[in-house]
Scaffold this motif. Structure first.
Motif, mmCIF file in Angstrom:
data_model
loop_
_atom_site.group_PDB
_atom_site.id
_atom_site.type_symbol
_atom_site.label_atom_id
_atom_site.label_comp_id
_atom_site.label_asym_id
_atom_site.label_seq_id
_atom_site.Cartn_x
_atom_site.Cartn_y
_atom_site.Cartn_z
ATOM 1 N N ARG A 12 42.849 52.469 35.098
ATOM 2 C CA ARG A 12 43.312 53.615 34.325
ATOM 3 C C ARG A 12 43.928 53.120 33.024
ATOM 4 N NH1 ARG A 12 45.413 58.573 37.814
ATOM 5 N NH2 ARG A 12 43.983 58.448 39.577
ATOM 6 N N LEU A 13 43.560 53.756 31.923
ATOM 7 C CA LEU A 13 44.107 53.404 30.622
ATOM 8 C C LEU A 13 44.625 54.659 29.925
ATOM 9 C CD1 LEU A 13 41.467 50.872 29.227
ATOM 10 C CD2 LEU A 13 43.595 50.359 30.429
ATOM 11 N N GLU A 21 32.875 51.225 34.423
ATOM 12 C CA GLU A 21 33.526 52.538 34.466
ATOM 13 C C GLU A 21 35.040 52.373 34.526
ATOM 14 O OE1 GLU A 21 32.327 55.462 37.230
ATOM 15 O OE2 GLU A 21 30.231 55.474 36.605
ATOM 16 N N LEU A 22 35.749 53.311 33.928
ATOM 17 C CA LEU A 22 37.198 53.353 33.972
ATOM 18 C C LEU A 22 37.655 54.791 33.828
ATOM 19 C CD1 LEU A 22 38.696 52.335 30.553
ATOM 20 C CD2 LEU A 22 36.250 52.252 30.923
ATOM 21 N N LEU A 23 38.953 55.006 33.938
ATOM 22 C CA LEU A 23 39.528 56.330 33.776
ATOM 23 C C LEU A 23 40.434 56.332 32.544
ATOM 24 C CD1 LEU A 23 40.510 57.129 37.482
ATOM 25 C CD2 LEU A 23 38.428 57.804 36.264
ATOM 26 N N ILE A 24 40.313 57.354 31.745
ATOM 27 C CA ILE A 24 41.141 57.531 30.555
ATOM 28 C C ILE A 24 42.061 58.727 30.793
ATOM 29 C CG2 ILE A 24 41.162 58.138 28.106
ATOM 30 C CD1 ILE A 24 40.154 55.339 28.533
ATOM 31 N N LEU A 25 43.357 58.532 30.580
ATOM 32 C CA LEU A 25 44.294 59.648 30.708
ATOM 33 C C LEU A 25 45.096 59.797 29.425
ATOM 34 C CD1 LEU A 25 47.386 58.478 32.698
ATOM 35 C CD2 LEU A 25 45.353 57.084 32.717
ATOM 36 N N ASN A 26 45.494 61.034 29.132
ATOM 37 C CA ASN A 26 46.203 61.289 27.871
ATOM 38 C C ASN A 26 47.698 61.503 28.063
ATOM 39 O OD1 ASN A 26 46.384 63.863 28.950
ATOM 40 N ND2 ASN A 26 45.414 64.910 27.217
ATOM 41 N N GLY A 27 48.192 61.366 29.296
ATOM 42 C CA GLY A 27 49.616 61.511 29.544
ATOM 43 C C GLY A 27 50.104 62.936 29.547
ATOM 44 N N GLN A 28 49.185 63.884 29.384
ATOM 45 C CA GLN A 28 49.539 65.306 29.381
ATOM 46 C C GLN A 28 48.780 66.078 30.454
ATOM 47 O OE1 GLN A 28 48.854 66.594 25.331
ATOM 48 N NE2 GLN A 28 50.646 65.516 24.552
ATOM 49 N N GLY A 29 48.319 65.353 31.477
ATOM 50 C CA GLY A 29 47.651 65.993 32.599
ATOM 51 C C GLY A 29 46.142 65.904 32.599
ATOM 52 N N TRP A 76 39.766 61.570 32.302
ATOM 53 C CA TRP A 76 38.321 61.539 32.154
ATOM 54 C C TRP A 76 37.741 60.283 32.820
ATOM 55 C CZ3 TRP A 76 41.702 62.819 28.307
ATOM 56 C CH2 TRP A 76 41.518 64.051 27.658
ATOM 57 N N ARG A 77 36.570 60.406 33.371
ATOM 58 C CA ARG A 77 35.779 59.236 33.750
ATOM 59 C C ARG A 77 35.083 58.747 32.489
ATOM 60 N NH1 ARG A 77 30.551 58.227 36.158
ATOM 61 N NH2 ARG A 77 30.068 60.444 35.992
ATOM 62 N N ALA A 78 35.110 57.447 32.267
ATOM 63 C CA ALA A 78 34.606 56.906 31.007
ATOM 64 C C ALA A 78 33.865 55.603 31.243
ATOM 65 C CB ALA A 78 35.756 56.685 30.025
ATOM 66 N N LEU A 79 33.149 55.175 30.208
ATOM 67 C CA LEU A 79 32.393 53.934 30.242
ATOM 68 C C LEU A 79 32.917 53.045 29.120
ATOM 69 C CD1 LEU A 79 29.991 52.978 32.012
ATOM 70 C CD2 LEU A 79 28.489 53.614 30.113
ATOM 71 N N TRP A 80 33.334 51.831 29.490
ATOM 72 C CA TRP A 80 33.868 50.904 28.499
ATOM 73 C C TRP A 80 32.728 50.338 27.645
ATOM 74 C CZ3 TRP A 80 35.188 45.176 29.706
ATOM 75 C CH2 TRP A 80 35.636 44.547 28.528
ATOM 76 N N GLN A 81 32.875 50.493 26.331
ATOM 77 C CA GLN A 81 31.871 49.986 25.396
ATOM 78 C C GLN A 81 32.569 49.154 24.330
ATOM 79 O OE1 GLN A 81 29.908 53.576 24.068
ATOM 80 N NE2 GLN A 81 28.502 53.598 25.798
ATOM 81 N N ASP A 82 32.861 47.909 24.652
ATOM 82 C CA ASP A 82 33.473 46.948 23.730
ATOM 83 C C ASP A 82 34.839 47.427 23.246
ATOM 84 O OD1 ASP A 82 33.649 44.571 22.367
ATOM 85 O OD2 ASP A 82 32.585 45.317 20.602
ATOM 86 N N THR A 83 34.942 47.984 22.048
ATOM 87 C CA THR A 83 36.240 48.375 21.497
ATOM 88 C C THR A 83 36.565 49.848 21.713
ATOM 89 O OG1 THR A 83 35.263 48.833 19.329
ATOM 90 C CG2 THR A 83 36.090 46.602 19.715
#
Length: 244
Positions: free
Chosen positions: A15-16, A49-57, A60-67
């Motif tokens: 999670r990031l 694959e990773l999870l992205i969270l915005n700290g406000q609830g 998202w499921r996401a795909l890491w693409q370098d930067t």
């Protein structure tokens, strides 16, 4: 995969946290420290694959693409927030103790953390220190799987601080003039769960002249605890009260 039954499949994904302002499109830029974490700590590779969270609830499921991360889908995961908001006012601690305290307070569900400058405070935090505290809270949210980032407020003098809630407890290390303060667990047992403010002093505790209007004095036991230990002890009791 956006339904609740996907939770078990997603729990092992890293999670990031990303700034809510950049979580508006399909691609989210990653910070250098996050890329280092993925590459060097997790030994991951791009297209993982990773999870992205915005700290406000939002998450998202996401795909890491370098930067950057490519957002694939928005998820609806159950929240693990405390059922009632928790405000914590705590005297600023020196060294790494404050870092540790913020990490544990985040894990234990604090909604808002107000660092306090008191008579015995030995450190006035710089803007860089306060930025570090926010980063520690973000990383703690990632680790304990919170969807909401606690608010870490700038440090202010005790005389300027106020809790937004009507129920407030202040921890005292020694008996009052009228006798020993009741234990926090005893105080909570007589009350229904509700929003709560906790006030805990720094190293050395509160000075004899410091007072917080409207606070109910409580004890955390017969021993004099370090400030960071007192925070963990108090929040553990509060969590048991909120979720019996």
């Amino acid at each position: 995969m956006g339904s609740l039954d996907c939770t078990a499949q997603l729990k092992h994904l890293p999670r990031l946290w990303c700034d809510p302002q950049v979580c508006t499109g399909s691609e989210v830029p990653l910070q250098a420290a996050q890329i280092h974490y993925l590459k060097r700590v997790l030994r991951s590779r791009p297209m993982t694959e990773l999870l992205i969270l915005n700290g406000q609830g939002r998450i998202w499921r996401a795909l890491w693409q370098d930067t950057q991360a490519q957002l694939i889908e928005s998820l609806d995961l159950p929240s693990n927030e405390s059922p009632q908001p928790l405000w914590l006012g705590v005297g600023v601690l020196k060294g790494e103790a404050m870092d540790w305290l913020i990490q544990k307070a985040t894990e234990l569900g604090v909604t808002t953390l107000q660092p306090l400058l008191t008579a015995y405070t030995q450190l006035v935090p710089s803007p860089q220190k306060q930025a570090r505290w926010l980063q520690i809270a973000r990383e703690a949210c990632e680790q304990c799987e919170r969807l909401y980032l606690p608010q870490i407020l700038p440090a202010i003098p005790l005389t300027q601080a106020s809790s937004p809630y009507s129920l407030n407890f202040i921890a005292v290390a020694r008996p009052l003039e009228t006798g020993p303060a009741p234990g926090l667990q005893t105080r909570l047992a007589a009350l229904a769960p509700q929003p709560l403010g906790l006030w805990i002093g720094p190293e050395g505790g509160w000075s004899p002249t410091e007072q917080v209007q409207g606070c109910v004095p409580i004890s955390l036991g017969p021993r004099v605890l370090r400030a960071e230990t007192a925070v963990c002890s108090a929040l553990t009791l509060v969590n048991a009260w909120l979720v019996p």
